[in-house]
Design a protein around this motif. Sequence first.
Motif, PDB file in Angstrom:
ATOM      1  N   PHE A 221       0.856  -1.181   0.000  1.00 32.23           N
ATOM      2  CA  PHE A 221       0.000   0.000   0.000  1.00 32.23           C
ATOM      3  C   PHE A 221       0.893   1.232   0.000  1.00 32.23           C
ATOM      4  N   HIS A 222       0.356   2.337  -0.509  1.00 37.77           N
ATOM      5  CA  HIS A 222       1.043   3.613  -0.436  1.00 37.77           C
ATOM      6  C   HIS A 222       0.005   4.720  -0.485  1.00 37.77           C
ATOM      7  N   THR A 223       0.396   5.891  -0.044  1.00 34.83           N
ATOM      8  CA  THR A 223      -0.525   7.021   0.019  1.00 34.83           C
ATOM      9  C   THR A 223      -0.061   8.131  -0.904  1.00 34.83           C
ATOM     10  N   ASP A 224      -1.027   8.885  -1.399  1.00 37.42           N
ATOM     11  CA  ASP A 224      -0.777  10.064  -2.220  1.00 37.42           C
ATOM     12  C   ASP A 224      -1.548  11.214  -1.585  1.00 37.42           C
ATOM     13  N   THR A 225      -0.849  12.311  -1.269  1.00 32.12           N
ATOM     14  CA  THR A 225      -1.451  13.418  -0.526  1.00 32.12           C
ATOM     15  C   THR A 225      -1.466  14.670  -1.378  1.00 32.12           C
TER      16      THR A 225
ATOM     17  N   LEU B 179      -4.255   0.312  -2.503  1.00 32.66           N
ATOM     18  CA  LEU B 179      -4.029  -1.072  -2.088  1.00 32.66           C
ATOM     19  C   LEU B 179      -3.717  -1.898  -3.325  1.00 32.66           C
ATOM     20  N   SER B 180      -2.731  -2.749  -3.212  1.00 34.46           N
ATOM     21  CA  SER B 180      -2.377  -3.598  -4.354  1.00 34.46           C
ATOM     22  C   SER B 180      -1.802  -4.903  -3.830  1.00 34.46           C
ATOM     23  N   GLY B 181      -1.783  -5.879  -4.702  1.00 33.73           N
ATOM     24  CA  GLY B 181      -1.175  -7.150  -4.351  1.00 33.73           C
ATOM     25  C   GLY B 181      -2.172  -8.159  -3.799  1.00 33.73           C
TER      26      GLY B 181
ATOM     27  N   ALA C  64      -8.503   0.500  -4.861  1.00 29.51           N
ATOM     28  CA  ALA C  64      -8.020  -0.888  -4.948  1.00 29.51           C
ATOM     29  C   ALA C  64      -8.011  -1.361  -6.394  1.00 29.51           C
ATOM     30  N   ASP C  65      -7.530  -0.501  -7.311  1.00 30.07           N
ATOM     31  CA  ASP C  65      -7.522  -0.877  -8.730  1.00 30.07           C
ATOM     32  C   ASP C  65      -6.577  -2.039  -9.008  1.00 30.07           C
ATOM     33  N   HIS C  66      -5.489  -2.123  -8.260  1.00 31.31           N
ATOM     34  CA  HIS C  66      -4.502  -3.181  -8.499  1.00 31.31           C
ATOM     35  C   HIS C  66      -4.557  -4.260  -7.416  1.00 31.31           C
TER      36      HIS C  66
ATOM     37  N   PRO D 266     -13.768  -3.223  -4.020  1.00 31.23           N
ATOM     38  CA  PRO D 266     -14.791  -4.223  -4.398  1.00 31.23           C
ATOM     39  C   PRO D 266     -16.060  -4.126  -3.535  1.00 31.23           C
ATOM     40  N   GLN D 267     -17.178  -4.488  -4.144  1.00 34.21           N
ATOM     41  CA  GLN D 267     -18.462  -4.382  -3.464  1.00 34.21           C
ATOM     42  C   GLN D 267     -18.511  -5.250  -2.199  1.00 34.21           C
ATOM     43  N   GLY D 268     -17.932  -6.421  -2.268  1.00 35.77           N
ATOM     44  CA  GLY D 268     -17.933  -7.294  -1.102  1.00 35.77           C
ATOM     45  C   GLY D 268     -17.176  -6.694   0.072  1.00 35.77           C
TER      46      GLY D 268
END
Length: 370
Positions: free
Chosen positions: A6-10, A19-21, A49-51, A83-85
Amino acid sequence: MTAASFHTDTQGDHCTLYLSGHWQLGDAPDGEALRAAVPEACRHLNLVADHLEDWDSSLAIALLPLARWCDQQNISFNTDAVPQGLQQLLNLATGVPVYQTQATERSDSAVTLLRNAVKQQWHDLRDTLIFLGDTCIALGQWLRGNAKTRRVDIFFFIDQAGPRALAIVTLISILVGMILAYLGSVQLRQLGAQVYVADLVAIGMVREMGALMTAVIMAGRTGAAYAAQLGTMQVNEEIDALRIMGISSMEFLVLPRLLALVLVMPLLCIYADIIGMVGGAIIATSMDVSVIQYISQTRDAVDWLDISTGIIKSIVFGILIAIAGCQAGLNCGRNSDAVGMAATNAVVKAIVYLVVADAAFNILYDKLGI
């Protein structure tokens, strides 16, 4: 398979957490790490959470502390890009408030606290008097034959409160009789008057301890059971169903329990008196007092007036126990915790009623010379 990251963009007070992976149990970072990645200046947090690859409930577990921290810090938390879940899991988890104890700090003054306590006691007294009045009305309906009280219910509660309580009443009564005899023998032995331990045990059991100890047992055993039974019915909305059908809960539920205790308590009191005297005889016979002497002294010490004072006490005690238990059950809340509190309140109130009533009876008997 990519590891969880994970990483943040401010941008100003707007932050985006990416979030990825692969987020699954054992591999996902904890919630503290996610919260530490959010800058203090952030006031709007977006979750992306695109990736994101495979994930399970461990991701929701990690995001839950972050969501609650954002709520505490008045930070908007946007989960539209996940994701919706996962959104449903977070909404379900955050929808349940965090349990907080009632031990919160209060800044009210002592006068305000005292006023609230007095007001609460007054409300409790008023509710008890109203409940007692409703019980008297239901009893009047029963005496006229118009109450919806089933005879089979009365016999059922008589069996529950009477024969099934003999074991504990026997144990407590025989021990109380032995305690009275032992305490009395310590002093009487110094005067060489051990035979009078029979008088002490007989008078103590018949006039006081037999009725009071039996009532305390029934308060903890039967009074709590009444509160739990009626409280569970309140939770299951059974009492509401009876009300809708036009059936009085006082006549159908309270009155059988009250009548059962009123009928059973005098019999249990007499039984406790006899067993207590037997317990006293066990100690007396070990002090060179024969069984014949003990029985003779007991017969001379106790008369029907003494026996009647204990029986009258037991009847009133039975009424008080039934009122405390049934009132706590009918006033129960709508959850399991409320049922437990109802049982606790029933026992506490019943014991307070018993002590106050017993003191009042003793003062009255003294004034009347009984």
